[in-house]
Design a protein around this motif. Structure first.
Motif, PDB file in Angstrom:
ATOM      1  N   LYS A  29      -1.420  19.409 -23.961  1.00  0.00           N
ATOM      2  CA  LYS A  29      -1.658  19.058 -22.570  1.00  0.00           C
ATOM      3  C   LYS A  29      -1.606  17.541 -22.399  1.00  0.00           C
ATOM      4  CE  LYS A  29      -4.677  23.073 -21.865  1.00  0.00           C
ATOM      5  NZ  LYS A  29      -6.043  23.522 -21.511  1.00  0.00           N
ATOM      6  N   PRO A  30      -1.213  17.073 -21.227  1.00  0.00           N
ATOM      7  CA  PRO A  30      -1.101  15.629 -21.006  1.00  0.00           C
ATOM      8  C   PRO A  30      -2.435  14.911 -21.189  1.00  0.00           C
ATOM      9  CG  PRO A  30      -0.961  16.821 -18.929  1.00  0.00           C
ATOM     10  CD  PRO A  30      -0.872  17.840 -20.021  1.00  0.00           C
ATOM     11  N   SER A  31      -2.344  13.672 -21.665  1.00  0.00           N
ATOM     12  CA  SER A  31      -3.523  12.852 -21.905  1.00  0.00           C
ATOM     13  C   SER A  31      -3.361  11.506 -21.211  1.00  0.00           C
ATOM     14  CB  SER A  31      -3.702  12.627 -23.411  1.00  0.00           C
ATOM     15  OG  SER A  31      -2.590  11.900 -23.921  1.00  0.00           O
ATOM     16  N   GLU A  32      -4.428  10.727 -21.189  1.00  0.00           N
ATOM     17  CA  GLU A  32      -4.354   9.375 -20.632  1.00  0.00           C
ATOM     18  C   GLU A  32      -3.342   8.538 -21.406  1.00  0.00           C
ATOM     19  OE1 GLU A  32      -5.520   8.143 -17.997  1.00  0.00           O
ATOM     20  OE2 GLU A  32      -7.198   9.409 -17.378  1.00  0.00           O
TER      21      GLU A  32
ATOM     22  N   ILE B 182       4.076   6.499 -20.071  1.00  0.00           N
ATOM     23  CA  ILE B 182       5.043   6.677 -18.992  1.00  0.00           C
ATOM     24  C   ILE B 182       4.919   5.547 -17.971  1.00  0.00           C
ATOM     25  CG2 ILE B 182       5.773   8.177 -17.096  1.00  0.00           C
ATOM     26  CD1 ILE B 182       4.915  10.559 -18.787  1.00  0.00           C
ATOM     27  N   LYS B 183       3.710   5.146 -17.668  1.00  0.00           N
ATOM     28  CA  LYS B 183       3.503   4.033 -16.745  1.00  0.00           C
ATOM     29  C   LYS B 183       4.172   2.756 -17.245  1.00  0.00           C
ATOM     30  CE  LYS B 183      -0.911   5.525 -14.712  1.00  0.00           C
ATOM     31  NZ  LYS B 183      -2.365   5.222 -14.595  1.00  0.00           N
ATOM     32  N   SER B 184       4.157   2.540 -18.539  1.00  0.00           N
ATOM     33  CA  SER B 184       4.725   1.314 -19.105  1.00  0.00           C
ATOM     34  C   SER B 184       6.237   1.231 -18.928  1.00  0.00           C
ATOM     35  CB  SER B 184       4.372   1.201 -20.589  1.00  0.00           C
ATOM     36  OG  SER B 184       5.055   2.193 -21.348  1.00  0.00           O
ATOM     37  N   ILE B 185       6.896   2.366 -18.732  1.00  0.00           N
ATOM     38  CA  ILE B 185       8.352   2.372 -18.551  1.00  0.00           C
ATOM     39  C   ILE B 185       8.732   1.561 -17.321  1.00  0.00           C
ATOM     40  CG2 ILE B 185      10.371   3.814 -18.059  1.00  0.00           C
ATOM     41  CD1 ILE B 185       8.960   6.065 -19.635  1.00  0.00           C
TER      42      ILE B 185
ATOM     43  N   MET C 177       6.041   6.295  -9.744  1.00  0.00           N
ATOM     44  CA  MET C 177       5.115   7.137  -8.980  1.00  0.00           C
ATOM     45  C   MET C 177       3.704   7.044  -9.552  1.00  0.00           C
ATOM     46  SD  MET C 177       7.518  10.523  -8.543  1.00  0.00           S
ATOM     47  CE  MET C 177       6.100  11.546  -8.164  1.00  0.00           C
ATOM     48  N   LEU C 178       3.584   7.094 -10.876  1.00  0.00           N
ATOM     49  CA  LEU C 178       2.269   7.052 -11.518  1.00  0.00           C
ATOM     50  C   LEU C 178       1.597   5.699 -11.311  1.00  0.00           C
ATOM     51  CD1 LEU C 178       3.021   8.893 -14.890  1.00  0.00           C
ATOM     52  CD2 LEU C 178       1.781   9.779 -12.918  1.00  0.00           C
ATOM     53  N   ASN C 179       2.391   4.634 -11.322  1.00  0.00           N
ATOM     54  CA  ASN C 179       1.827   3.304 -11.117  1.00  0.00           C
ATOM     55  C   ASN C 179       1.376   3.085  -9.679  1.00  0.00           C
ATOM     56  OD1 ASN C 179       1.972   1.327 -13.534  1.00  0.00           O
ATOM     57  ND2 ASN C 179       3.921   2.437 -13.669  1.00  0.00           N
TER      58      ASN C 179
ATOM     59  N   ASN D 167      -4.519   8.108  -7.842  1.00  0.00           N
ATOM     60  CA  ASN D 167      -5.301   9.342  -7.728  1.00  0.00           C
ATOM     61  C   ASN D 167      -4.674  10.496  -8.513  1.00  0.00           C
ATOM     62  OD1 ASN D 167      -7.253   8.235  -5.877  1.00  0.00           O
ATOM     63  ND2 ASN D 167      -5.666   8.328  -4.292  1.00  0.00           N
ATOM     64  N   ILE D 168      -3.870  10.160  -9.524  1.00  0.00           N
ATOM     65  CA  ILE D 168      -3.287  11.202 -10.359  1.00  0.00           C
ATOM     66  C   ILE D 168      -4.403  11.993 -11.025  1.00  0.00           C
ATOM     67  CG2 ILE D 168      -1.878  11.685 -12.388  1.00  0.00           C
ATOM     68  CD1 ILE D 168      -0.282  10.795  -9.973  1.00  0.00           C
ATOM     69  N   ASN D 169      -4.384  13.296 -10.840  1.00  0.00           N
ATOM     70  CA  ASN D 169      -5.437  14.151 -11.371  1.00  0.00           C
ATOM     71  C   ASN D 169      -4.990  14.721 -12.712  1.00  0.00           C
ATOM     72  OD1 ASN D 169      -7.218  16.388 -11.907  1.00  0.00           O
ATOM     73  ND2 ASN D 169      -7.840  16.288  -9.749  1.00  0.00           N
ATOM     74  N   LEU D 170      -5.552  14.187 -13.766  1.00  0.00           N
ATOM     75  CA  LEU D 170      -5.177  14.617 -15.110  1.00  0.00           C
ATOM     76  C   LEU D 170      -5.540  16.073 -15.348  1.00  0.00           C
ATOM     77  CD1 LEU D 170      -3.937  13.744 -17.781  1.00  0.00           C
ATOM     78  CD2 LEU D 170      -6.202  12.959 -18.517  1.00  0.00           C
TER      79      LEU D 170
END
Length: 216
Positions: free
Chosen positions: A31-34, A40-43, A66-68, A72-75
């Protein structure tokens, strides 16, 4: 571009694809993690002023942006979507095992699983929990490609491009990943609610298609 420059560019790509395969492996294994979200944000942050990105990177660049921009991205929701798409317990919209796509009865642990296991063994590796999680889990197949990419980069020389590991990479792409990942990604596109796995899958299939073209 001179021959030496072409060769150096090729060597650089051989090195870069090690990290690419491990990135995709990490995205699909659990599952996705921080940590995954930060990668992905660093890209976007690393390429915000760059126009030099590959076609397969564009979906990840868009997702990164989008993530940056969305704080309010809900992990927890992304984790729930991972479970819904790939795990169950209800009917699984996008099974993450190759054998499901290669069997009319959508079964696990078929001859496809055994053939994947043999490919691993021919290159000197095996799945630690092979009798618990089928060898043809997407993350395992991507990790195998990571291993082969590492061995290619480790053994490549100025005189020798070809290697048994490069041949194994091409063969595994042709005979396994590119035979079922397109359908897998189509299922994700159809059933995912968020853009996260849609963008990642679009990038993955484009990368696999790009990679098979680049490998000599």
């Amino acid at each position: 571009m001179e021959k030496t420059e072409v060769f150096q560019s090729y060597k650089n790509y051989m090195k870069d694809r090690i990290n690419v395969y491990m990135f995709f492996r990490d995205v699909f294994f659990v599952k996705p993690s921080e940590d995954i979200l930060d990668k992905i944000k660093s890209i976007y942050l690393d390429n915000i002023n760059s126009e030099d990105i590959f076609n397969w990177e564009e979906p990840l660049f868009e997702l990164s942006k989008m993530l940056n921009q969305d704080n309010n991205i809900n992990l927890d929701e992304l984790k729930a979507e991972y479970t819904y798409l790939f795990v169950g317990p209800k009917q699984i919209p996008a099974p993450i095992f190759e054998s499901v796509y290669m069997s009319n009865k959508r079964m696990l642990f078929t001859d496809t699983t055994i053939n994947v296991r043999k490919d691993y063994q021919r290159s000197g590796i095996e799945v630690v929990r092979k009798n618990q999680i089928p060898d043809d889990h997407l993350a395992y197949e991507l990790e195998f490609m990571y291993y082969l990419a590492y061995k290619i980069e480790e053994n490549i020389t100025d005189e020798q491009l070809e290697s048994v590991f490069l041949k194994a990479s091409k063969s595994f792409l042709e005979n396994h990943l590119l035979k079922w990942v397109p359908q897998f990604c189509e299922n994700v596109q159809k059933h995912a609610e968020s853009e996260f796995y849609k963008k990642v899958c679009t990038s993955l299939i484009k990368f696999l298609q790009f990679d098979i073209e680049v490998l000599v």
